[in-house]
Motif scaffolding. Sequence first.
Motif, PDB file in Angstrom:
ATOM      1  N   LEU A 196      -0.247  -3.865  -5.791  1.00 18.28           N
ATOM      2  CA  LEU A 196      -0.056  -2.487  -5.347  1.00 18.28           C
ATOM      3  C   LEU A 196      -1.399  -1.818  -5.119  1.00 18.28           C
ATOM      4  CD1 LEU A 196       1.755   0.056  -4.885  1.00 18.28           C
ATOM      5  CD2 LEU A 196       1.445   0.549  -7.326  1.00 18.28           C
ATOM      6  N   LEU A 197      -1.544  -1.198  -3.951  1.00 18.24           N
ATOM      7  CA  LEU A 197      -2.696  -0.361  -3.656  1.00 18.24           C
ATOM      8  C   LEU A 197      -2.218   1.081  -3.569  1.00 18.24           C
ATOM      9  CD1 LEU A 197      -5.681   0.039  -2.844  1.00 18.24           C
ATOM     10  CD2 LEU A 197      -4.961  -0.339  -0.458  1.00 18.24           C
ATOM     11  N   PRO A 198      -2.385   1.878  -4.635  1.00 19.11           N
ATOM     12  CA  PRO A 198      -1.987   3.285  -4.575  1.00 19.11           C
ATOM     13  C   PRO A 198      -3.019   4.067  -3.761  1.00 19.11           C
ATOM     14  CG  PRO A 198      -2.225   2.492  -6.852  1.00 19.11           C
ATOM     15  CD  PRO A 198      -2.912   1.525  -5.963  1.00 19.11           C
ATOM     16  N   MET A 199      -2.542   4.967  -2.909  1.00 18.92           N
ATOM     17  CA  MET A 199      -3.443   5.705  -2.038  1.00 18.92           C
ATOM     18  C   MET A 199      -3.017   7.165  -1.977  1.00 18.92           C
ATOM     19  SD  MET A 199      -3.550   2.961   1.090  1.00 18.92           S
ATOM     20  CE  MET A 199      -5.116   3.514   1.713  1.00 18.92           C
ATOM     21  N   GLN A 200      -3.977   8.049  -2.218  1.00 20.33           N
ATOM     22  CA  GLN A 200      -3.698   9.477  -2.083  1.00 20.33           C
ATOM     23  C   GLN A 200      -3.719   9.833  -0.603  1.00 20.33           C
ATOM     24  OE1 GLN A 200      -5.587  12.351  -1.051  1.00 20.33           O
ATOM     25  NE2 GLN A 200      -3.845  13.629  -1.574  1.00 20.33           N
ATOM     26  N   LEU A 201      -2.669  10.486  -0.119  1.00 17.58           N
ATOM     27  CA  LEU A 201      -2.606  10.825   1.300  1.00 17.58           C
ATOM     28  C   LEU A 201      -1.696  12.009   1.548  1.00 17.58           C
ATOM     29  CD1 LEU A 201      -3.288  10.150   4.284  1.00 17.58           C
ATOM     30  CD2 LEU A 201      -1.249   8.685   4.298  1.00 17.58           C
TER      31      LEU A 201
ATOM     32  N   ASN B 249      -6.368   1.989   7.757  1.00 17.41           N
ATOM     33  CA  ASN B 249      -7.471   1.038   7.892  1.00 17.41           C
ATOM     34  C   ASN B 249      -7.913   0.477   6.546  1.00 17.41           C
ATOM     35  OD1 ASN B 249      -7.684   1.101  10.725  1.00 17.41           O
ATOM     36  ND2 ASN B 249      -8.817   3.019  10.648  1.00 17.41           N
ATOM     37  N   GLN B 250      -7.854   1.315   5.510  1.00 17.77           N
ATOM     38  CA  GLN B 250      -8.191   0.836   4.165  1.00 17.77           C
ATOM     39  C   GLN B 250      -7.180  -0.207   3.697  1.00 17.77           C
ATOM     40  OE1 GLN B 250      -8.439   3.906   1.152  1.00 17.77           O
ATOM     41  NE2 GLN B 250      -8.572   2.427  -0.513  1.00 17.77           N
ATOM     42  N   ALA B 251      -5.899   0.039   3.954  1.00 17.35           N
ATOM     43  CA  ALA B 251      -4.866  -0.909   3.550  1.00 17.35           C
ATOM     44  C   ALA B 251      -5.043  -2.242   4.265  1.00 17.35           C
ATOM     45  CB  ALA B 251      -3.486  -0.333   3.843  1.00 17.35           C
ATOM     46  N   LYS B 252      -5.350  -2.179   5.566  1.00 20.21           N
ATOM     47  CA  LYS B 252      -5.559  -3.400   6.336  1.00 20.21           C
ATOM     48  C   LYS B 252      -6.772  -4.164   5.809  1.00 20.21           C
ATOM     49  CE  LYS B 252      -6.535  -6.201   9.928  1.00 20.21           C
ATOM     50  NZ  LYS B 252      -7.800  -6.946  10.039  1.00 20.21           N
ATOM     51  N   LYS B 253      -7.850  -3.449   5.512  1.00 20.71           N
ATOM     52  CA  LYS B 253      -9.051  -4.088   4.988  1.00 20.71           C
ATOM     53  C   LYS B 253      -8.782  -4.709   3.619  1.00 20.71           C
ATOM     54  CE  LYS B 253     -13.911  -3.142   3.878  1.00 20.71           C
ATOM     55  NZ  LYS B 253     -14.978  -2.110   3.846  1.00 20.71           N
ATOM     56  N   HIS B 254      -8.016  -4.026   2.799  1.00 20.10           N
ATOM     57  CA  HIS B 254      -7.755  -4.486   1.429  1.00 20.10           C
ATOM     58  C   HIS B 254      -6.888  -5.746   1.410  1.00 20.10           C
ATOM     59  CE1 HIS B 254      -7.342  -3.867  -2.936  1.00 20.10           C
ATOM     60  NE2 HIS B 254      -6.091  -4.274  -2.782  1.00 20.10           N
ATOM     61  N   PHE B 255      -5.801  -5.734   2.211  1.00 21.67           N
ATOM     62  CA  PHE B 255      -4.848  -6.843   2.175  1.00 21.67           C
ATOM     63  C   PHE B 255      -5.016  -7.842   3.324  1.00 21.67           C
ATOM     64  CE2 PHE B 255      -2.139  -3.732  -0.314  1.00 21.67           C
ATOM     65  CZ  PHE B 255      -2.175  -4.452  -1.504  1.00 21.67           C
ATOM     66  N   GLY B 256      -5.802  -7.482   4.335  1.00 27.50           N
ATOM     67  CA  GLY B 256      -6.068  -8.425   5.422  1.00 27.50           C
ATOM     68  C   GLY B 256      -5.166  -8.318   6.621  1.00 27.50           C
ATOM     69  N   ARG B 257      -4.019  -7.655   6.462  1.00 27.17           N
ATOM     70  CA  ARG B 257      -3.101  -7.467   7.591  1.00 27.17           C
ATOM     71  C   ARG B 257      -2.113  -6.362   7.237  1.00 27.17           C
ATOM     72  NH1 ARG B 257      -0.878 -11.797   4.688  1.00 27.17           N
ATOM     73  NH2 ARG B 257       1.396 -11.660   4.411  1.00 27.17           N
TER      74      ARG B 257
ATOM     75  N   ALA C  59       0.880  -1.168   0.000  1.00 31.59           N
ATOM     76  CA  ALA C  59       0.000   0.000   0.000  1.00 31.59           C
ATOM     77  C   ALA C  59       0.914   1.212   0.000  1.00 31.59           C
ATOM     78  CB  ALA C  59      -0.903  -0.002   1.225  1.00 31.59           C
ATOM     79  N   ALA C  60       0.921   1.948  -1.087  1.00 33.26           N
ATOM     80  CA  ALA C  60       1.858   3.057  -1.268  1.00 33.26           C
ATOM     81  C   ALA C  60       1.099   4.367  -1.331  1.00 33.26           C
ATOM     82  CB  ALA C  60       2.664   2.860  -2.554  1.00 33.26           C
ATOM     83  N   THR C  61       1.490   5.317  -0.488  1.00 26.47           N
ATOM     84  CA  THR C  61       0.797   6.599  -0.476  1.00 26.47           C
ATOM     85  C   THR C  61       1.631   7.686  -1.123  1.00 26.47           C
ATOM     86  OG1 THR C  61       1.557   7.634   1.603  1.00 26.47           O
ATOM     87  CG2 THR C  61      -0.107   5.872   1.775  1.00 26.47           C
TER      88      THR C  61
END
Length: 272
Positions: free
Chosen positions: A50-55, A68-76, A30-32
């Motif tokens: 890869l989960l790109p995230m605007q932050l 929390n989004q990263a945890k929900k997406h990948f599970g941990r 998860a990369a911001t």
Amino acid sequence: MEKVIFITGASRGFGKIWAEAFLRRGDKVAATARNTDTLADLKRTYGDALLPMQLDVTDRAASFAAINQAKKHFGRLDVVINNAGYGLFGAIEETSEQEARAQMEANVFGLLWVTQAALPIMRAQGEGHIIQVSSILGVATLPVLGLYNASKFAVEGLSETLATEVKGFGIKVTLVEPNGFTTDWGGPSAVHTTPMKEYEPVKAAFHASASPDFFGNPEATTDAILKLVDSPNPPLRLFLGKVALPWAKQVYADRLTTWEDWSEVADAAHGK
């Protein structure tokens, strides 16, 4: 076993180099970034890994939401790397209130918010590794980088304390302390104060002292970071580059000499 890694400031420099190194070997990332367009090339190559995230890490609520989004997406969440930040160049007297506060918001408070957001998840997991990107300038200082130095000294104190508080939860903490590297940290990413002529000689001496040998190759750091995240017993502190350790040794030798020279005064100040 693949790891799930959350990394801030992944648009360029260390952040992007490390994110790609993790993806290349099969980790989930998860990369911001403030602008996720900078991650489009990695997304094309590595797809759902890869989960790109605007932050903007200075936004506390957004930092919690991203974690929390990263945890929900990948599970941990196995590893959180607080890499976002920038350098403020200028003498302390030149620094405006806005510039000083913005430096601390990005380099200290942004790191704090992401760390706070990750801790409940890692406590529930019973494990995790938080990596704080500090600097040799959190151990020693250079002129015309006073607020940056101060931000990294703050990160050092915060993270050393954190390590003692969360050890019992199975959470590990590492301060990564690079010396200078040929990223764009001193270029487009940097902010400069309005100059005062009185400090021109100080700045000239600072720039003249910057030997090419001081700067490492950022691509060469990937093996060190991979070894760090894979270590079952990672260190609290890890220098990156060959300049940092000799410099730190000299700084601490000088400090110890001064403390020893003034030890009688210090002891007398204790009272009976």
